[in-house]
Design a protein around this motif. Structure first.
Motif, PDB file in Angstrom:
ATOM      1  N   TYR A  33       0.850  -1.184   0.050  1.00  0.00           N
ATOM      2  CA  TYR A  33      -0.227  -0.022  -0.181  1.00  0.00           C
ATOM      3  C   TYR A  33       0.853   1.195   0.120  1.00  0.00           C
ATOM      4  O   TYR A  33       1.709   1.176   0.671  1.00  0.00           O
ATOM      5  CB  TYR A  33      -0.906   0.365   1.264  1.00  0.00           C
ATOM      6  N   TYR A  35       0.496   5.486   0.817  1.00  0.00           N
ATOM      7  CA  TYR A  35      -0.336   6.427   1.556  1.00  0.00           C
ATOM      8  C   TYR A  35       0.680   7.723   1.558  1.00  0.00           C
ATOM      9  O   TYR A  35       1.885   7.518   1.227  1.00  0.00           O
ATOM     10  CB  TYR A  35      -0.516   6.126   3.057  1.00  0.00           C
ATOM     11  N   LEU A  43      -3.914  10.149   7.088  1.00  0.00           N
ATOM     12  CA  LEU A  43      -3.311   9.389   5.887  1.00  0.00           C
ATOM     13  C   LEU A  43      -4.161   9.114   4.755  1.00  0.00           C
ATOM     14  O   LEU A  43      -5.227   8.912   5.029  1.00  0.00           O
ATOM     15  CB  LEU A  43      -3.265   7.904   6.627  1.00  0.00           C
ATOM     16  N   PHE A  45      -4.880   7.431   1.358  1.00  0.00           N
ATOM     17  CA  PHE A  45      -4.813   6.241   0.398  1.00  0.00           C
ATOM     18  C   PHE A  45      -4.530   6.620  -0.920  1.00  0.00           C
ATOM     19  O   PHE A  45      -4.962   7.445  -1.459  1.00  0.00           O
ATOM     20  CB  PHE A  45      -5.914   5.206   0.424  1.00  0.00           C
ATOM     21  N   TYR A  48      -2.949   0.469  -4.103  1.00  0.00           N
ATOM     22  CA  TYR A  48      -2.959  -0.906  -3.238  1.00  0.00           C
ATOM     23  C   TYR A  48      -2.662  -1.963  -4.421  1.00  0.00           C
ATOM     24  O   TYR A  48      -3.357  -1.915  -5.371  1.00  0.00           O
ATOM     25  CB  TYR A  48      -4.331  -1.135  -2.774  1.00  0.00           C
ATOM     26  N   ASP A  56      -5.485  -1.238  -7.212  1.00  0.00           N
ATOM     27  CA  ASP A  56      -6.631  -0.432  -6.951  1.00  0.00           C
ATOM     28  C   ASP A  56      -5.848   1.024  -6.830  1.00  0.00           C
ATOM     29  O   ASP A  56      -5.006   1.330  -6.033  1.00  0.00           O
ATOM     30  CB  ASP A  56      -7.204  -0.792  -5.487  1.00  0.00           C
ATOM     31  N   LEU A  91       4.444   7.193   2.589  1.00  0.00           N
ATOM     32  CA  LEU A  91       4.410   5.991   3.320  1.00  0.00           C
ATOM     33  C   LEU A  91       3.947   4.621   2.520  1.00  0.00           C
ATOM     34  O   LEU A  91       3.010   4.861   1.808  1.00  0.00           O
ATOM     35  CB  LEU A  91       3.255   6.225   4.626  1.00  0.00           C
ATOM     36  N   THR A  98      -4.187  -9.229   3.065  1.00  0.00           N
ATOM     37  CA  THR A  98      -5.233  -8.151   3.198  1.00  0.00           C
ATOM     38  C   THR A  98      -4.807  -7.618   4.642  1.00  0.00           C
ATOM     39  O   THR A  98      -3.979  -7.706   5.090  1.00  0.00           O
ATOM     40  CB  THR A  98      -6.647  -8.649   3.187  1.00  0.00           C
ATOM     41  N   GLY A  99      -5.714  -6.389   4.418  1.00  0.00           N
ATOM     42  CA  GLY A  99      -5.378  -5.737   6.043  1.00  0.00           C
ATOM     43  C   GLY A  99      -6.138  -6.302   7.217  1.00  0.00           C
ATOM     44  O   GLY A  99      -6.009  -5.648   8.395  1.00  0.00           O
ATOM     45  N   TYR A 100      -6.261  -7.461   7.040  1.00  0.00           N
ATOM     46  CA  TYR A 100      -7.295  -8.144   8.106  1.00  0.00           C
ATOM     47  C   TYR A 100      -6.320  -8.172   9.407  1.00  0.00           C
ATOM     48  O   TYR A 100      -7.011  -7.831  10.632  1.00  0.00           O
ATOM     49  CB  TYR A 100      -7.531  -9.529   7.745  1.00  0.00           C
ATOM     50  N   GLY A 102      -3.732  -5.936  10.031  1.00  0.00           N
ATOM     51  CA  GLY A 102      -3.067  -4.665  10.111  1.00  0.00           C
ATOM     52  C   GLY A 102      -1.920  -4.444   9.107  1.00  0.00           C
ATOM     53  O   GLY A 102      -1.667  -5.608   8.317  1.00  0.00           O
ATOM     54  N   TYR A 103      -1.032  -3.642   8.988  1.00  0.00           N
ATOM     55  CA  TYR A 103      -0.263  -3.392   8.172  1.00  0.00           C
ATOM     56  C   TYR A 103       1.108  -3.065   8.888  1.00  0.00           C
ATOM     57  O   TYR A 103       1.126  -2.931  10.004  1.00  0.00           O
ATOM     58  CB  TYR A 103      -0.213  -1.938   7.444  1.00  0.00           C
ATOM     59  N   PHE A 105       4.456  -0.624   8.634  1.00  0.00           N
ATOM     60  CA  PHE A 105       4.644   0.693   7.765  1.00  0.00           C
ATOM     61  C   PHE A 105       6.215   0.604   7.754  1.00  0.00           C
ATOM     62  O   PHE A 105       6.858   0.438   8.510  1.00  0.00           O
ATOM     63  CB  PHE A 105       4.037   1.876   8.413  1.00  0.00           C
TER      64      PHE A 105
END
Lengths: 114, 114
Positions: A33, A35, A43, A45, A48, A56, A91, A98-100, A102-103, A105
């Protein structure tokens, strides 16, 4: 690698020049991702990537912005004909799928357009 | 589209004061919830997360957050703040509905005065 690596950490460029920002995600993370963080704007977006699927791009603010991800790993965000309003911290984050969960950074690239 | 609201833009506290930062989200289904922290000059890092189970979750550095489903809230708390808690705090939500990304709030800047 152990973390998300971004380069350069700081970039000063003249208005109208093109810049490339690089992100190297955590090895094995298929999602990546981008940002943008501007003062007081939170943040924002940008784009992705998920594996080999079409990215995306819904957050890219103009056609001057583009990004690619080669080989499902390293990603480059390119800003053409930079403007002063492009000044921000860019960032990059990655996640296993997925973001399930968290990410993670990176430390970001601070871009200043003069 | 889901959204995340952080009501306080900037909070200023004296050391030892109690902290509560508000976070509300708009999605009505199952969510995963996160708080990220960004210390000055550092990258965003995960503070705590909630997936399911006990709605009171504890994170690093004495922080905790409570998920209240009926209020669509996930407020961050700390009984006694320290100068080192000065940072920006971001709430984020993952719903997996229509998007595989996290949705972030605009952030709350916390300044702790020694």
């Amino acid at each position: 690698g152990a973390g998300v690596s971004q380069s350069p950490s700081n970039k000063v460029t003249e208005k109208g020049k093109d810049v490339e920002l690089r992100c190297d995600p955590i090895s094995g993370h298929t999602a990546l991702y981008w940002y943008r963080q501007s003062l007081g704007q939170g943040l924002e977006f940008l784009i992705y990537f998920q594996g080999n699927s079409a990215p995306d791009k819904s957050g890219l603010p103009s056609d001057r912005f583009s990004a690619e991800r080669t080989g499902g790993s390293v990603s480059t965000l390119t800003i053409q004909r930079t403007q002063q309003e492009d000044s921000a911290v860019y960032l990059c984050a990655s996640s296993p799928l997925t973001g399930y969960n968290g990410y993670t950074f990176g430390s970001g690239t601070r871009l200043t357009v003069v | 589209a889901q959204s995340v609201s952080q009501h306080n833009h900037h909070v200023i506290l004296s050391e030892a004061a109690s902290l509560e930062l508000g976070c509300n989200y708009s999605y009505g289904g199952t969510v995963n919830l996160f708080w990220y922290v960004q210390y000055p000059g550092q990258h965003l890092q995960l503070l705590l997360k909630y997936f399911s189970g006990d709605p009171l979750v504890k994170g690093i550095k004495g922080f905790e957050a409570e998920f209240i489903k009926s209020k669509f809230s996930f407020n961050l708390r700390k009984p006694s703040v320290q100068w080192s808690d000065t940072a920006e705090y971001f709430c984020a939500v993952y719903s997996g509905a229509g998007s595989y990304q996290l949705t972030f709030g605009k952030g709350t800047k916390l300044s702790v005065i020694p």
